[in-house]
Write a protein that holds these residues in place. Structure first.
Motif, short mmCIF file in Angstrom:
data_model
loop_
_atom_site.label_atom_id
_atom_site.label_comp_id
_atom_site.label_asym_id
_atom_site.label_seq_id
_atom_site.Cartn_x
_atom_site.Cartn_y
_atom_site.Cartn_z
N ASP A 128 0.81 -1.21 0.00
CA ASP A 128 0.00 0.00 0.00
C ASP A 128 0.85 1.26 0.00
O ASP A 128 0.32 2.36 0.06
CB ASP A 128 -0.94 0.00 1.20
CG ASP A 128 -0.21 -0.12 2.52
OD1 ASP A 128 1.00 -0.49 2.49
OD2 ASP A 128 -0.80 0.14 3.58
N GLU A 129 2.15 1.08 -0.06
CA GLU A 129 3.01 2.25 -0.10
C GLU A 129 3.29 2.65 -1.55
O GLU A 129 3.35 1.81 -2.46
CB GLU A 129 4.34 1.95 0.60
CG GLU A 129 4.21 1.74 2.10
CD GLU A 129 5.54 1.44 2.74
OE1 GLU A 129 5.79 1.99 3.82
OE2 GLU A 129 6.35 0.68 2.17
N GLU A 130 3.50 3.91 -1.74
CA GLU A 130 3.83 4.42 -3.08
C GLU A 130 5.31 4.17 -3.35
O GLU A 130 6.16 4.35 -2.48
CB GLU A 130 3.51 5.91 -3.17
CG GLU A 130 3.72 6.49 -4.56
CD GLU A 130 3.32 7.96 -4.63
OE1 GLU A 130 3.58 8.59 -5.66
OE2 GLU A 130 2.76 8.47 -3.64
N ILE A 131 5.60 3.73 -4.57
CA ILE A 131 6.99 3.50 -4.94
C ILE A 131 7.72 4.84 -4.96
O ILE A 131 7.32 5.77 -5.65
CB ILE A 131 7.10 2.82 -6.30
CG1 ILE A 131 6.42 1.45 -6.27
CG2 ILE A 131 8.56 2.66 -6.73
CD1 ILE A 131 6.39 0.74 -7.61
N PRO A 132 8.80 4.95 -4.18
CA PRO A 132 9.53 6.24 -4.16
C PRO A 132 10.07 6.58 -5.55
O PRO A 132 10.49 5.72 -6.32
CB PRO A 132 10.67 6.00 -3.17
CG PRO A 132 10.22 4.84 -2.34
CD PRO A 132 9.40 3.98 -3.25
N ALA A 133 10.02 7.86 -5.84
CA ALA A 133 10.56 8.31 -7.14
C ALA A 133 12.07 8.14 -7.15
O ALA A 133 12.75 8.27 -6.12
CB ALA A 133 10.17 9.76 -7.38
N TYR A 134 12.57 7.85 -8.32
CA TYR A 134 14.03 7.73 -8.51
C TYR A 134 14.38 8.28 -9.89
O TYR A 134 13.85 7.85 -10.91
CB TYR A 134 14.50 6.28 -8.39
CG TYR A 134 15.93 6.08 -8.86
CD1 TYR A 134 16.99 6.62 -8.13
CD2 TYR A 134 16.21 5.37 -10.02
CE1 TYR A 134 18.30 6.44 -8.55
CE2 TYR A 134 17.52 5.18 -10.44
CZ TYR A 134 18.56 5.72 -9.71
OH TYR A 134 19.85 5.55 -10.13
N ILE A 135 15.23 9.29 -9.91
CA ILE A 135 15.70 9.87 -11.17
C ILE A 135 17.21 9.72 -11.21
O ILE A 135 17.93 10.35 -10.43
CB ILE A 135 15.31 11.35 -11.29
CG1 ILE A 135 13.79 11.51 -11.24
CG2 ILE A 135 15.87 11.94 -12.59
CD1 ILE A 135 13.33 12.95 -11.24
N PRO A 136 17.72 8.86 -12.08
CA PRO A 136 19.17 8.70 -12.16
C PRO A 136 19.84 9.97 -12.69
O PRO A 136 19.28 10.67 -13.54
CB PRO A 136 19.36 7.53 -13.12
CG PRO A 136 18.11 7.50 -13.93
CD PRO A 136 17.01 8.00 -13.05
N VAL A 137 21.00 10.26 -12.16
CA VAL A 137 21.78 11.42 -12.61
C VAL A 137 23.01 10.89 -13.32
O VAL A 137 23.82 10.17 -12.74
CB VAL A 137 22.17 12.32 -11.43
CG1 VAL A 137 23.02 13.50 -11.92
CG2 VAL A 137 20.93 12.82 -10.71
N TRP A 138 23.16 11.28 -14.59
CA TRP A 138 24.26 10.79 -15.42
C TRP A 138 25.22 11.93 -15.73
O TRP A 138 24.82 13.10 -15.80
CB TRP A 138 23.73 10.24 -16.75
CG TRP A 138 22.76 9.10 -16.62
CD1 TRP A 138 21.40 9.19 -16.57
CD2 TRP A 138 23.07 7.71 -16.55
NE1 TRP A 138 20.83 7.95 -16.46
CE2 TRP A 138 21.84 7.00 -16.46
CE3 TRP A 138 24.25 6.99 -16.55
CZ2 TRP A 138 21.77 5.63 -16.37
CZ3 TRP A 138 24.19 5.61 -16.48
CH2 TRP A 138 22.96 4.93 -16.38
N ASN A 139 26.46 11.58 -15.94
CA ASN A 139 27.38 12.53 -16.57
C ASN A 139 28.17 11.80 -17.64
O ASN A 139 28.27 10.58 -17.62
CB ASN A 139 28.29 13.22 -15.54
CG ASN A 139 29.17 12.23 -14.79
OD1 ASN A 139 29.49 11.15 -15.27
ND2 ASN A 139 29.56 12.59 -13.58
N ASP A 140 28.70 12.56 -18.56
CA ASP A 140 29.44 11.99 -19.68
C ASP A 140 30.64 12.85 -19.97
O ASP A 140 30.60 14.08 -19.81
CB ASP A 140 28.53 11.89 -20.92
CG ASP A 140 29.19 11.07 -22.03
OD1 ASP A 140 29.21 9.84 -21.93
OD2 ASP A 140 29.70 11.68 -22.99
N ASN A 141 31.72 12.21 -20.37
CA ASN A 141 32.96 12.94 -20.61
C ASN A 141 32.87 13.89 -21.79
O ASN A 141 33.62 14.87 -21.87
CB ASN A 141 34.13 11.98 -20.81
CG ASN A 141 33.92 11.04 -21.98
OD1 ASN A 141 32.79 10.72 -22.35
ND2 ASN A 141 35.01 10.58 -22.57
N CYS A 142 31.95 13.62 -22.71
CA CYS A 142 31.92 14.42 -23.94
C CYS A 142 30.54 14.99 -24.27
O CYS A 142 30.45 16.05 -24.90
CB CYS A 142 32.37 13.57 -25.14
SG CYS A 142 34.02 12.87 -24.95
#
Length: 311
Positions: free
Chosen positions: A209-223
Motif C-alpha cells: 500500500d506504499e507508493e513506490i519512491p521516485a528515482y531519477i538517475p543522474v548521469w554525466n558523460d565525458n563528452c
C-alpha cells in the motif's frame, strides 16, 4: 758572346775571314734578346653551378712560360653573398721572371635547391579521447644551407560530427630560397567512454500500500551533455511478493551506453482488519442469537476472505 741582365740579353755573332797571306777581316751581328710573353695557365676548370650542400670542386691549374722554366702561380678566392646563394670567384695569377703576368678565373655559382628536412619523428595520425589534453605537435627542422628557417603552423577542424571531429594540423618550414617541407598530422577526437551514473539506486522493499519512491538517475558523460535517456520495467512474482526491475539506460552521441537496474520488492506483511464485531453479551437460552455483520479490510487485498464459526 751572349748575356742576360734584367730580362734583357744579347747574342753577338762575329765572322772572321783570313786569306793565304794571313790578312784578316771581321764582321759581326748583335741579336738583342728580351721576354715580353706572359706565362700560359692551363687546367683551369670551367664555370660551374653547384648546390650548397656539395663540396667545392677541386682545381689544380699549372703555369708554363716560353722563357721561365718555373713561373710563379698564385691563387685567390673571393666570395660574393647573394640573396639566395653565393658566387665564388677563383683567380689564378702566373708571373715569370720578367714580370709578365697572366690571369685565369673560374666562377662557381652556389645555389640552394634542397628543401629543409625534419629532424625528429612525429606520428601522422593520433587518437585522443575528447576530455584528454591534445598533445603538442612540434616537428623540428634543419637545412643544409640556411640556419634561419621560417616556420609556420596551421590547423583546421574537419569531419565535425556529434560523435567527434578531426584536427588537421601542419607545420611548414621554408628556407630563404623558397624550398619548403610540410609535416602534417591528423588528430582524431573520439569518445569511447560510456556515461557514468552518480546516484546508483539501492534495492527497496515496501508494503503493497506504499507508493513506490521516485528515482531519477543522474548521469554525466565525458563528452556529451545531451544524453538519450530511456527506461524499462519488468514485473514478476505473485500477490504476496512482487519484484519490479526498473532498468535505466543512458546513451551518448557516439553510441556508448550504460545501464543501471533498480529492484523494488513489494510485499504484504500486514494482516486484515475485522471491524463491526459486536461486544460480548448475555442472553436467555430461549432468545435468538443477535445478528452480527462484521466487515473485513486489508491494506493490499480488496476482497479478503471472512469466515465465521460458532461453537
Amino acid at each position: 758572346t751572349s748575356g742576360v741582365v734584367n730580362c734583357l740579353g744579347s747574342v753577338i755573332r762575329t765572322w772572321t775571314a783570313t786569306d793565304a797571306c794571313g790578312n784578316t777581316t771581321t764582321a759581326s751581328q748583335t741579336i738583342v734578346l728580351f721576354d715580353n710573353q706572359a706565362p700560359v695557365i692551363t687546367g683551369v676548370p670551367a664555370d660551374v653551378t653547384i648546390d650548397c650542400n656539395q663540396p667545392l670542386p677541386a682545381a689544380n691549374p699549372t703555369a708554363t712560360d716560353n722563357c721561365d722554366d718555373n713561373p710563379s702561380l698564385t691563387a685567390n678566392q673571393q666570395t660574393f653573398v647573394q640573396k639566395c646563394g653565393q658566387q665564388i670567384v677563383r683567380t689564378w695569377t702566373a708571373t715569370d721572371a720578367c714580370g709578365n703576368t697572366s690571369f685565369a678565373t673560374q666562377t662557381i655559382t652556389v645555389v640552394d635547391t634542397t628543401a629543409p628536412y625534419q629532424t625528429n619523428v612525429t606520428p601522422a595520425v593520433i587518437s585522443v579521447e575528447c576530455e584528454d589534453e591534445i598533445p603538442a605537435f612540434n616537428p623540428t627542422f634543419a637545412d643544409d644551407c640556411d640556419d634561419a628557417l621560417t616556420v609556420t603552423a596551421i590547423s583546421s577542424i574537419t569531419n565535425d560530427t556529434a560523435c567527434g571531429y578531426d584536427i588537421e594540423r601542419s607545420v611548414i618550414a621554408a628556407d630563404n630560397c623558397g624550398n619548403s617541407i610540410t609535416v602534417s598530422q591528423v588528430v582524431h577526437i573520439t569518445d569511447n567512454t560510456a556515461p557514468q551514473i552518480t546516484n546508483p539506486p539501492a534495492e527497496l522493499t515496501i508494503e503493497c500500500d506504499e507508493e513506490i519512491p521516485a528515482y531519477i538517475p543522474v548521469w554525466n558523460d565525458n563528452c556529451d551533455d545531451d544524453l538519450i535517456l530511456t527506461n524499462a520495467s519488468n514485473q514478476s512474482g505473485d500477490d504476496c511478493l512482487t519484484m519490479i526491475e526498473q532498468t535505466f539506460t543512458a546513451t551518448d552521441a557516439c553510441g556508448n551506453t550504460a545501464s543501471v537496474v533498480r529492484i523494488v520488492n513489494i510485499s504484504d506483511t500486514k494482516s486484515p482488519e475485522i471491524s463491526g464485531v459486536p461486544g460480548d453479551i448475555t442472553i436467555g437460552c430461549n432468545q435468538p442469537l443477535p445478528v452480527a455483520n462484521p466487515t473485513v479490510s486489508d491494506n493490499c487485498d480488496a476482497s479478503p476472505d471472512l469466515t465465521v464459526s460458532e461453537q
